[in-house]
Design an enzyme around this catalytic site. Structure first.
Site, mmCIF file in Angstrom:
data_model
loop_
_atom_site.group_PDB
_atom_site.id
_atom_site.type_symbol
_atom_site.label_atom_id
_atom_site.label_comp_id
_atom_site.label_asym_id
_atom_site.label_seq_id
_atom_site.Cartn_x
_atom_site.Cartn_y
_atom_site.Cartn_z
ATOM 1 N N CYS A 229 0.968 -1.239 0.070
ATOM 2 C CA CYS A 229 -0.046 0.002 0.067
ATOM 3 C C CYS A 229 0.951 1.269 0.011
ATOM 4 O O CYS A 229 0.288 2.252 -0.361
ATOM 5 C CB CYS A 229 -0.899 0.028 1.137
ATOM 6 N N HIS B 260 -2.624 7.799 6.646
ATOM 7 C CA HIS B 260 -2.776 6.558 5.903
ATOM 8 C C HIS B 260 -4.252 6.523 6.183
ATOM 9 O O HIS B 260 -4.887 6.015 5.336
ATOM 10 C CB HIS B 260 -1.859 5.611 6.437
ATOM 11 N N HIS C 289 -9.795 2.932 -0.354
ATOM 12 C CA HIS C 289 -8.261 2.609 -0.261
ATOM 13 C C HIS C 289 -7.691 2.144 -1.619
ATOM 14 O O HIS C 289 -8.162 1.037 -2.192
ATOM 15 C CB HIS C 289 -8.222 1.461 0.793
ATOM 16 N N SER D 92 14.198 35.961 -62.108
ATOM 17 C CA SER D 92 14.914 37.115 -62.780
ATOM 18 C C SER D 92 15.955 37.565 -61.708
ATOM 19 O O SER D 92 16.845 36.885 -61.009
ATOM 20 C CB SER D 92 13.953 37.930 -63.083
#
Length: 1016
Positions: free
Chosen positions: A183, A319, A356, A618
């Site tokens: 994780c 977390h 998650h 020319s």
């Protein structure tokens, strides 16, 4: 932000670009809106949805089955054309890798850097979760892996390929590493990217992760004590928390050392001050359990690396999985590592909103934190009602908020931190700070900017224009020069292109609404300069370029200083009517026209458009010879001025255009009139004394022939110029000529000038007298490689003479037609854009003015093409990769004289080759002239196609045959060259077959054996 500045340590890393897709959000902007809204993005679905996704009916209808998941929209889609995959290969490729690849491309563009063109070493650090698509789709779909070699199977499904795949397709040449830490993987990827930048292993880095679990409507079976939530909701740090829910997502950030990002004027979204990674080891209850000591250690280590006091951190993205075990441990570690000093620190977790995301959880939280710092907003925490009883929230610095609130500054730059912890004990912590204020810079830009758009196909091109238009409408304060420069340097040029020249944001918005698909593809088109001759001049030609373009002004000034008249005054000052009369005199016309055309050519070359070839009409051939290096500028200008002065002293003459082929014009001419130019298949110019030309004009008009008198004072390219030749030859013989360094077409021959001609004074004398074979010269140019024929001078005379040049060649002008538009600058901008549209090598770095900043703009609109293998209901796992069948379509024998049989054989061989291509590429409509590599073919597939063709024909081909013969038609021809001729049993001559059988019937077995030996 306050005035206080943080002293830099040299270890700071800037986040300069981001891209991501998350549940309920297809972009980072939409993701941030969802974060602020606080709404839940985890999807709920029904048992029938789960059954349709492949879940067993009794399981889907079980009372403990939770029908929730963070769904990522569009996982079955992939822009295989942009990345060069065949439909078959795209369908086999892990969708996680496909989505991450698109996200990495978008992140580079968001940072203002073009994939496939960035020369500095760019690293890739990426993480990916288990390939569920392989297990639940590919292996449950019989036949899906047919025609797939073991190596191809490995490349398409193995997670180790992710970072290398990104490096290959984006042409990034720094370190490339796939990072796996459960994780914590994606935040560890960012940490490793920062370390690589600090170590000098790369100058920029992409870092992130992806998780796509399929089927997405699968849900989960809840069991007490498991990691899953009993309610189907994730409630981090809440009293009701008892587990998590999962979701899919992808995120990528682009990182650079802060000092470099500041110097390069990148947009800096946030600054990473420091990070740390460790593992809990065995100091925890079990392998899957978190540990307080390890988390405290990694947090403190990151703070030390960042050089910050934790009291200065006022937001903490945790977390926060919402598990009864994990949340109290994480909070205990935070409290111990952060201490109790300092202002309140708001903490939260993204998992409450989107679930998650496993290996992508860390990058999702990082992007959320970066956006919070960028916008100065403390994001809300979803679902929180009251704290977990095992968390002493009141006695800590930490606070949870259910509403988005302004983020106080507390007398310093705002700081935040983020943690990501993986099953198995890997811990990562990172400290961030809001970005420094951009340094002031002087205004830059041009009066007219060019916005460049490109895509692989028309649909995304038009979508890109629409997105940019909406972006500018939403950001009217945008700096147009920054927008233009970011598009020019920060996007990979594709084959379908459009440009918009505009003076401000409002005109850009209007012009973008009018963008249409291009008429031709951009391709490698060299530039051919075309220089017009006398008659194209006008007062004021190049006036705005003189005022705004330094290169143009420098060369005009140099000409003015060398000529014996006031060139600048004649062109750009004084009375226009009087100046026009003066400019009509050949002694003024030709030096002025030469000076303007030469200055304009130098300007184009300054912009990277060095001509591949040139042609002049020319006088224009003198400009071409000068650019080619036959003589230097001063010498050329002196020659032109002397030539013009001598011409001016000749008797007056006239010139007449005649709309007839030259062969029909010649019989109508008297002895004193000559053909002066052949400009088209039915367009000539004749030259001679005024009375004779007037008489000819009257006769031609009476015969119904269209003709027009030219604005000239003399009869150029006729015997009336012999007086000039006699006087000019001595000047030419005293001139030091050099062979041309750039090829140009001769007026005399209508073909490439030879070096010995260019250095021969007699050539330039003949140039005075002989007709200009312009039409032949254009034909020579159009027979060459694809090019842009750019008229480098005033007016549109040469463009009109060239006319339509076909798809390979494009004709453009360098100065506006005064009768239509007089704004040189706007015309120049449009022409620069048009040159780029068709593939000319415009150097945008030389076009831009002043300093500019890379700014976030809409990124590439990937096409949503479905490449997906659906599992067959009730099918178990496939046994493995089936061995590829060998198809032998026909009996073969060595090549002999083919005749009619050869034509038949070629047709049969073509069908065999096409069948093999279609099977192995997975494309039904392959044509004989389709390019293998443009269809997405690669080296492994090339070897297998060659082997299959060899099996089907009995002809041994070299392994690299497809590199030499990349189309089916070319491969057929190559196979025939190597000795292919099938025996067409059903098409043999019956009489021949009967005679052969009769002969064999009359032979003894021994005679047959002898004959066979002889044939062998």
């Amino acid at each position: 932000m306050t005035a206080e500045q943080t002293e830099q340590t040299g270890l700071e890393i800037a986040v300069v670009g981001m891209a991501g897709r998350f549940p309920g959000a297809d972009s980072v902007g939409q993701f941030w809106d969802n974060v602020l809204d606080g709404g839940e993005q985890v999807s709920s679905f029904t048992p029938d949805d789960a059954i349709a996704a492949g879940v067993a009916p009794d399981l889907a209808r079980h009372s403990d089955y939770r029908h929730v998941h963070g769904v990522l929209d569009g996982v079955e889609y992939f822009d295989n054309v942009l990345f060069g995959y065949t439909p078959r290969d795209a369908a086999l490729l892990d969708p996680q890798q496909r989505i991450f690849l698109e996200c990495a491309w978008a992140a580079m563009e968001d940072a203002g850097y073009a994939p496939r063109t960035e020369g500095a070493p760019v690293g890739v650090y990426a993480s990916v979760s288990q390939n569920a698509y392989l297990l639940t789709h590919l292996l449950r779909s019989p036949g899906a892996l047919d025609h797939t070699s073991p190596q191809e199977f490995l490349l398409a499904t193995e997670k180790d390929m992710l970072s290398a795949r990104v490096s290959y397709h984006l042409d990034l040449r720094g370190p490339s590493m796939s990072v796996q830490a459960s994780c914590a993987s994606s935040l560890v990827s960012v940490h490793m990217a920062c370390q690589a930048l600090l170590a000098g292993e790369c100058e920029m880095a992409l870092a992130g992760g992806v998780t796509v679990h399929v089927p997405q409507h699968e849900g989960y079976m809840y069991a007490a004590g498991s990691v899953f939530s009993s309610t189907g909701r994730c409630l981090p740090f809440d009293a009701g928390a008892d587990g998590t829910v999962f979701g899919n997502g992808v995120g990528v950030v682009v990182l650079k050392p802060l000092a470099d990002a500041l110097a390069d004027h990148d947009t800096i979204h946030a600054v990473i001050l420091g990070s740390a990674v460790n593992n809990d080891g065995a100091r925890r209850m079990s392998f899957t359990a978190p540990g307080v000591d390890g988390q405290v250690t990694v947090i403190r280590a990151a703070h030390r690396v960042a050089g910050v006091d934790p009291s200065t951190i006022t937001y903490m993205e945790t977390h926060g999985t919402g598990t009864s075990l994990g949340d109290p441990i994480e909070f205990e570690a935070l409290t111990e590592a952060f201490g109790h000093d300092g202002p309140p620190c708001t903490f939260g977790t993204l998992k409450a909103q989107i679930g998650h995301l496993s290996g992508a959880a860390g990058i999702a939280g990082l992007i959320k934190t970066v956006l919070a710092l960028k916008h100065g907003v403390l994001p809300p925490s979803r679902h929180f009602t009251r704290p977990n009883p095992d968390i002493d929230l009141d006695s800590s610095r930490f606070r949870l908020s259910t509403e988005a609130t302004p983020w106080p500054e507390y007398g310093r730059r705002r700081r935040a931190a983020i943690s990501s912890f993986g099953i198995g004990g890997t811990n990562a912590h990172m400290v961030l700070e809001e970005p420094p204020a951009p340094s002031p810079r002087s205004p830059g830009g041009r009066k007219q900017e060019v916005l460049t758009l490109s895509a692989r196909e028309d649909e995304p091109l038009l979508e890109l224009a629409a997105r940019l238009r909406e972006h500018l409408k939403a950001h009217p304060e945008a700096d147009l020069a920054d927008v233009a420069a970011t598009l020019q340097s920060g996007r990979t040029p594709q084959r379908r292109r459009a440009t918009v020249a505009c003076a401000d944001i409002d005109s850009a918005i209007d012009a973008l609404a009018a963008v249409r698909p291009p008429t031709v593809d951009a391709r490698d088109r060299g530039v051919v300069f075309m220089f017009p001759g006398q008659g194209a001049q006008r007062v004021g030609m190049g006036r705005e370029l003189y005022e705004t373009e330094e290169t143009f002004r420098t060369w005009i000034d140099a000409a003015d200083e060398r000529l014996d008249f006031d060139l600048r005054g004649l062109l750009y000052a004084g009375d226009p009517a009087e100046n026009a009369q003066t400019l009509a005199r050949t002694s003024y016309t030709q030096p002025a026209l030469f000076a303007v055309e030469h200055a304009l050519a130098r300007l184009w070359m300054e912009l990277g458009l060095v001509p591949r070839a040139m042609i002049g009409h020319s006088l224009g051939e003198y400009v071409a010879a000068t650019i080619a290096g036959c003589f230097d500028f001063a010498t050329a200008l002196d020659l032109v001025a002397e030539r013009a002065r001598l011409m001016q002293d000749q008797p007056p003459g006239a010139m007449l255009t005649v709309n007839l082929p030259v062969d029909e014009v010649l019989p109508a001419l008297g002895a004193d009139i000559a053909v002066a130019a052949v400009n088209g298949p039915a367009l000539c110019v004749v030259s001679g004394p005024v009375p004779a030309v007037a008489a000819l004009e009257e006769r031609l008009r009476s015969d119904g022939v269209t003709c027009r008198r030219l604005r000239t004072s003399h009869a150029f390219h006729s015997p009336m110029m012999e007086g000039v030749a006699a006087l000019f030859v001595s000047r030419l013989r005293a001139t030091a000529f050099r062979p041309p360094e750039i090829p140009f077409v001769s007026n005399l021959t209508g073909d490439w000038i030879r070096p010995e001609e260019a250095v021969d004074p007699e050539y330039w004398i003949r140039h005075l007298l002989a007709p200009v074979r312009f039409h032949d010269g254009v034909g020579r140019l159009l027979s060459g490689p694809a090019s842009v024929l750019l008229e480098v001078g005033p007016g549109a005379t040469l463009r009109s003479l060239v006319g339509k040049a076909g798809d390979d060649h494009v004709v453009l002008g360098g100065l506006p037609d005064p009768e239509r538009e007089a704004d040189d600058g706007a015309y120049l901008a449009r022409t620069v854009g048009r040159l780029w549209e068709v593939g000319a090598p415009v150097d945008w770095s030389r076009w831009r003015r002043g300093t500019w900043s890379r700014v976030p703009l809409p990124t590439y609109p990937f096409r949503r093409l479905r490449h997906w293998v659906d599992p067959v209901p009730g099918t178990g796992l496939a046994p493995g990769i089936a061995a590829e069948e060998t198809h032998v379509a026909q009996e073969v024998r060595p090549h002999a004289d083919t005749g009619q049989a050869g034509a038949t054989a070629s047709a049969g061989l073509s069908e065999n080759v096409l069948r093999v291509w279609r099977e192995l590429l997975g494309i039904d409509d392959v044509g004989l002239d389709d390019n293998f590599f443009e269809l997405g073919g690669h080296s492994l597939l090339a070897v297998r196609i060659v082997a299959r063709v060899a099996d089907a024909t009995g002809v041994e081909l070299p392994a690299d045959a497809l590199y030499a013969a990349p189309t089916p038609r070319e491969l057929v021809a190559l196979t025939e060259q190597h000795g292919f001729l099938p025996v067409e049993d059903d098409r043999q001559d019956p009489k021949l077959m009967a005679r052969m059988i009769a002969e064999i019937a009359e032979m003894s077995p021994e005679e047959v054996e002898d004959r066979l030996r002889e044939e062998a």
